[in-house]
Scaffold this active site. Structure first.
Site, PDB file in Angstrom:
ATOM      1  N   SER A   1       0.791  -1.239   0.000  1.00  0.00           N
ATOM      2  CA  SER A   1       0.000   0.000   0.000  1.00  0.00           C
ATOM      3  C   SER A   1       0.813   1.273   0.000  1.00  0.00           C
ATOM      4  CB  SER A   1      -0.931   0.029   1.210  1.00  0.00           C
ATOM      5  OG  SER A   1      -0.193   0.133   2.396  1.00  0.00           O
TER       6      SER A   1
ATOM      7  N   ASP B   1      -4.125   8.080   9.453  1.00  0.00           N
ATOM      8  CA  ASP B   1      -5.049   7.205  10.151  1.00  0.00           C
ATOM      9  C   ASP B   1      -4.215   6.415  11.163  1.00  0.00           C
ATOM     10  OD1 ASP B   1      -3.746   5.243   8.628  1.00  0.00           O
ATOM     11  OD2 ASP B   1      -5.359   5.137   7.146  1.00  0.00           O
TER      12      ASP B   1
ATOM     13  N   HIS C   1      -1.224   4.869   8.544  1.00  0.00           N
ATOM     14  CA  HIS C   1      -0.530   5.564   7.463  1.00  0.00           C
ATOM     15  C   HIS C   1      -0.133   6.974   7.876  1.00  0.00           C
ATOM     16  CE1 HIS C   1      -3.149   2.556   5.457  1.00  0.00           C
ATOM     17  NE2 HIS C   1      -2.086   2.382   4.710  1.00  0.00           N
TER      18      HIS C   1
END
Length: 718
Positions: free
Chosen positions: A402, A693, A696
Site C-alpha cells: 500500500s 489514520d 498511514h
C-alpha cells in the site's frame, strides 16, 4: 524515487470483523407439541451458529483464542464460538433435549453419536450474497449444502436409507444469514452499491434465501426456522461507525434490516403454501432486540451500547484478544465484544422467542463483520534532487504494498481500498480520494517528482493510462500484499508474482510503442522500488494463527527473505538494474499495534519491533549477497527502522505533536473502511500528526522521512 522514496512501514490491521448474530437460545428443556421428538438439530448460516467450522478453513474470521470462551466449560476455553460461553446452537440442542453442545461438522474428531444427533454447518461471516462469502473466504450456503449432502451419505452408511430419511425429515433446521450482506458487503464496501440500491439488493438477498430453502427442502428438510435481521444499526460497532459523535443507533441499517425482513417474511409465507408438507417459520427478532437495547435495565443489564471486551466500540475477532481488558461484570453487558452478545443475553432473547417455532427455539441472528485493512508507512520527498554523474532516470517502477499502490486495488476485487473520503483530504484541490492511503500524495508520487519525471505515478491497472504514462513509469504495487503467498491469498490482492506478470505485459506494450532497443534502455536505466513484508509480520504471522503452526519468528523471517530473493532475481532477469528494497520500520510503534498489543498504556509492541529488526538484518545481508552476485546491478537496502524510531521518540524535533495515534477518528484503530465519511471527525491540524489514520503517515511525515533516507542512499543507485 524509489531510493529517494522514503521507505515505508506497512502496517496492516486486518481489522477483521467477524459478524454477529442474535439468536434465540434457551437454558431449560422445552415441552414439544403433540409429544413430538426431534432426533437431530442442523444449523446453517453465519457466526451466530458456527460452533467452530471456521477453525478448519483458511479465513480470518475465527475466534479460537482468549478471551473468547472466557466462561466456556471450566473457563478460558476458546473453541471458535464468538462468545464468552455457549452460543445459540448449543442452547437449542440442549433445549430440544438432544445434547449439551452442537459440534461443528468440520471437526475431525466427530463421533458416530455426534453425526446422528446433528451438527453445525454454519460458517462465520457468510451471507446470502455470493460476494460476501468470496470476500471473507468462508463457506457459502452452497458449500454448506454440499457438506450436508456429504453428511447424509455418511448417515446412510451408518444406519441405512429408511432411518436416514426419518432423521432428516424429523430434525429441526435453523438458518441465520443476511447480516453480513447488509452491514458489510452493501454498506461497508463499494462493489454492490455500484450495481444495486438497497431495495434491489434486498431483492437479491431474498432470492438467494429462497434458492437455499428450496434446495434444503429437496434434500428432505421439513422443519425450518429462518431468522430475520435484528436492528443492526444499534450494535455497538455500527453506533461507532455511523452513529456520529454520540454513537446513536444508525437509522440507515435499521431501515435496511426492516425492509429485508418484510420481504423475507412474505417469501417464507409463499414457500409455506408451496410446500404443504413442511413447516417454514419466519423468526422475527427485530422487535425483541430493539426492546432489549432500549430498556436494558428491564432485562437486568446496565450496558447496551458497547461490548465487554476492550473499549467495546470496535473490538471483535482478532481485535478482542488476550491483550485486551475484559469487564469483570459480564452479566451487566448485553454484548460480549462489540458485535456478539454475552451468554446471558443469548438466553434472555431465546426465552422471549422460543414459542415461535413450536418446539424449535428459533434463533435470532445479529451480525457484524468488520474488515480489516492494512497499513503502511513510507518515506517521501518533495523537491527534485541532483543525481550523481549526471545520471538520468527515464522511469520509476514500483512494486509491493500500500505504501506504493497509487490505486491498483481500485480495479481488483479486494477489501483493501481507500478510494473514498476522507482519504485524499489534501490531494489536488482537496477531498479527492484516489486509492492512495493518505491525506494527500504518497511516496510513489514524491519519488517521480524527486527524479524530475512527473508529479504523480499512476497505477498500472488504470484503464485510462496514456502513452506518456507508460513510458515514464507506473506502480504495480497492490495494497495488503506481502512476500508470503498466503498473505496475498487471504487479502485477495496482487502477489509479487502477479505484479511481475503485469510488468512483463508492460514491457510488451513498451516494445510495441518504441521498439526493442529503447525498451531495453528504459528498463535498465529506470529506478525500481520494492516495499513488502510488513503485512507478513504484522498480520499473517502475529494476527493470524496459520503460520505460527509452521514457523517461529526466526524461521518465518527466513522464509520471507527467501521469497524476497526470488522476486529480486526474477526482476533482475527481466532487465532491472537499479533496485531499492525497503526494510521494515519499528512496526510495534504504529498506533494500531500500540492499541492491539501495547497494553493499557498503548506502549510500543516489542515483539513486532524485534521481529522487524531480525528480518531487516537478514534482508540486508541477502541484498549484499545479490549485489556481489550481479555486479552490473545496484541493489540498495533502505533502512527506515532507525529513522522512524527517531521520528516517533522525538516528535517535537520534527515539528509534530502527536505520534501515538492517527488524525482520523479516535486514531487508535481507524484505517481504510473504518476511516470513512461517517468517522468521528478528522483533526484540523494535520501538520501536527505523524499518522493520518492509525497506520498511514500524513503527507508531511512522508516528506520528512524521505528526505532523511534519500540523502543517505542516493549515490548507491549509480
Amino acid at each position: 524515487m524509489f531510493f529517494c522514496e522514503v521507505p515505508f512501514s506497512q502496517l496492516f490491521l486486518a481489522i477483521l470483523w467477524s459478524f454477529s448474530t442474535i439468536i434465540i437460545s434457551l437454558v431449560s428443556v422445552v415441552s414439544l407439541p403433540n409429544n413430538e421428538s426431534v432426533p437431530a438439530l442442523f444449523v446453517f448460516g453465519d457466526s451466530i451458529l458456527d460452533t467452530g467450522n471456521n477453525d478448519y478453513i483458511e479465513t480470518f474470521f475465527k475466534c479460537n483464542f482468549p478471551p473468547y470462551g472466557e466462561d466456556f466449560g471450566g473457563g478460558n476455553q476458546p473453541t471458535g464460538r464468538f462468545s464468552n460461553g455457549l452460543i445459540p446452537s448449543d442452547f437449542l440442542a440442549a433445549e430440544l433435549k438432544i445434547k449439551k453442545l452442537l459440534p461443528p461438522y468440520l471437526d475431525p474428531n466427530l463421533k458416530r453419536e455426534d453425526l446422528l444427533t446433528g451438527v453445525s454447518f454454519a460458517s462465520g461471516a457468510s451471507g446470502y450474497d455470493p460476494l460476501t462469502n468470496n470476500i471473507a473466504l468462508v463457506l457459502s450456503l452452497s458449500d454448506q449444502l454440499d457438506k450436508f449432502k456429504e453428511y447424509k451419505t455418511k448417515i446412510q452408511d451408518m444406519v441405512g436409507e429408511n432411518t436416514t430419511t426419518t432423521i432428516i425429515s424429523k430434525s429441526i433446521y435453523i438458518l441465520s444469514s443476511g447480516s453480513n450482506d447488509i452491514t458489510n458487503t452493501f454498506f461497508l464496501l463499494p462493489f454492490r452499491r455500484l450495481q444495486y440500491n438497497i431495495s434491489t439488493y434486498t431483492d437479491l438477498m431474498v432470492s438467494k434465501a429462497k434458492e437455499f430453502l428450496e434446495d434444503l427442502y429437496e434434500l428432505g428438510a421439513r422443519r425450518i426456522g429462518i431468522v430475520g435481521l435484528p436492528n443492526l444499526g444499534c450494535l455497538p460497532s455500527q453506533r461507532t461507525l455511523r452513529g456520529g459523535f454520540n454513537r446513536t443507533c444508525s437509522d440507515l441499517e435499521n431501515q435496511a434490516a426492516m425492509l429485508f425482513n418484510n420481504k423475507l417474511s412474505s417469501q417464507i409465507d409463499i414457500l409455506g403454501k408451496n410446500f404443504t408438507d413442511a413447516k417454514l417459520v419466519y423468526l422475527d427478532i427485530y422487535k425483541i432486540l430493539s426492546d432489549m437495547v432500549q430498556n436494558a435495565t428491564k432485562y437486568g443489564f446496565e450496558v447496551a451500547d458497547k461490548g465487554c471486551c476492550g473499549t467495546g466500540y470496535f473490538e471483535v475477532g482478532g481485535l478482542c484478544n488476550f491483550l485486551s481488558q475484559i469487564c469483570s461484570n459480564r452479566s451487566n453487558y448485553i454484548f460480549w465484544d462489540s458485535f456478539h452478545p454475552t451468554e446471558k443475553a443469548y438466553n434472555i432473547i431465546s426465552s422471549e422467542v422460543n414459542t415461535m417455532f413450536f418446539s424449535e427455539v428459533p434463533s435470532p441472528q445479529l451480525f457484524i463483520v468488520i474488515v480489516w485493512s492494512f497499513s503502511t508507512i513510507i518515506i517521501s520527498l518533495v523537491s527534485a534532487v541532483r543525481l550523481p554523474n549526471n545520471e538520468s532516470v527515464p522511469a520509476v517502477i514500483a512494486f509491493g504494498d500500500s505504501i506504493l499502490d497509487t490505486g491498483n486495488n481500485d480495479y481488483i476485487n479486494t477489501l483493501f481500498k481507500s478510494n473514498f473520503r476522507p482519504y485524499g483530504k489534501d490531494f489536488g484541490g482537496g477531498n479527492q480520494p484516489t486509492g492512495r492511503f493518505s491525506n494527500g500524495l504518497i511516496p510513489s508520487d514524491f519519488l517521480a517528482a524527486i527524479l524530475d519525471i512527473k508529479k504523480l505515478l499512476p497505477p498500472y491497472l488504470d484503464p485510462n493510462l496514456k502513452r506518456h504514462d507508460l513510458l515514464t513509469g507506473v506502480s504495480f504495487a497492490s495494497a495488503a500484499s506481502g512476500y508470503d503467498p498466503q498473505t496475498n491469498k487471504i487479502a485477495s490482492v496482487l502477489s509479487l508474482s502477479d505484479q511481475l506478470e503485469n510488468f512483463k505485459e508492460y514491457k510488451t506494450k513498451l516494445h510495441d510503442m518504441v521498439g526493442e532497443n529503447t525498451t531495453t534502455t528504459i528498463i535498465s536505466k529506470s529506478v525500481y522500488l520494492l516495499s513488502s513484508g510488513n503485512n507478513d509480520i504484522a498480520n499473517t504471522f502475529f494476527t493470524l494463527p496459520f503460520r505460527r503452526l509452521q514457523y517461529n519468528v526466526s524461521t518465518y523471517t527466513d522464509f520471507m527473505v527467501s521469497q524476497a530473493t526470488k522476486f529480486l532475481q526474477n526482476l533482475y532477469g527481466l532487465g532491472a538494474r537499479k533496485i531499492g528494497v525497503l526494510g521494515l520500520p519499528n512496526l510495534g510503534c504504529v498506533p494500531s499495534q500500540r492499541t492491539l498489543r501495547g497494553g493499557l498504556h498503548r506502549k510500543c509492541s516489542e515483539r513486532e519491533n524485534q521481529a522487524s529488526m531480525l528480518f531487516n538484518k537478514k534482508l540486508s545481508c541477502q541484498i549484499d549477497i545479490l549485489g556481489k552476485k550481479y555486479p552490473d546491478a545496484k541493489f540498495v537496502y533502505l533502512d527506515i527502522y532507525s529513522v522512524l524510531s527517531d521520528l516517533v521518540q522525538n516528535t517535537t524535533k520534527y515539528g509534530f505533536e502527536v505520534a501515538d495515534k492517527g488524525c482520523c477518528g479516535s486514531g487508535n484503530l481507524e484505517v481504510s473502511i473504518l476511516c470513512n465519511p461517517l468517522s468521528l471527525g478528522i483533526c484540523s491540524n494535520r501538520s501536527n500528526y505523524v499518522f493520518w489514520d492509525s497506520f498511514h503517515p500524513t503527507e508531511k511525515a512522508y516528506q520528512i522521512i524521505t528526505s532523511q533516507v534519500f540523502d543517505k542512499n542516493v549515490d548507491k543507485f549509480f
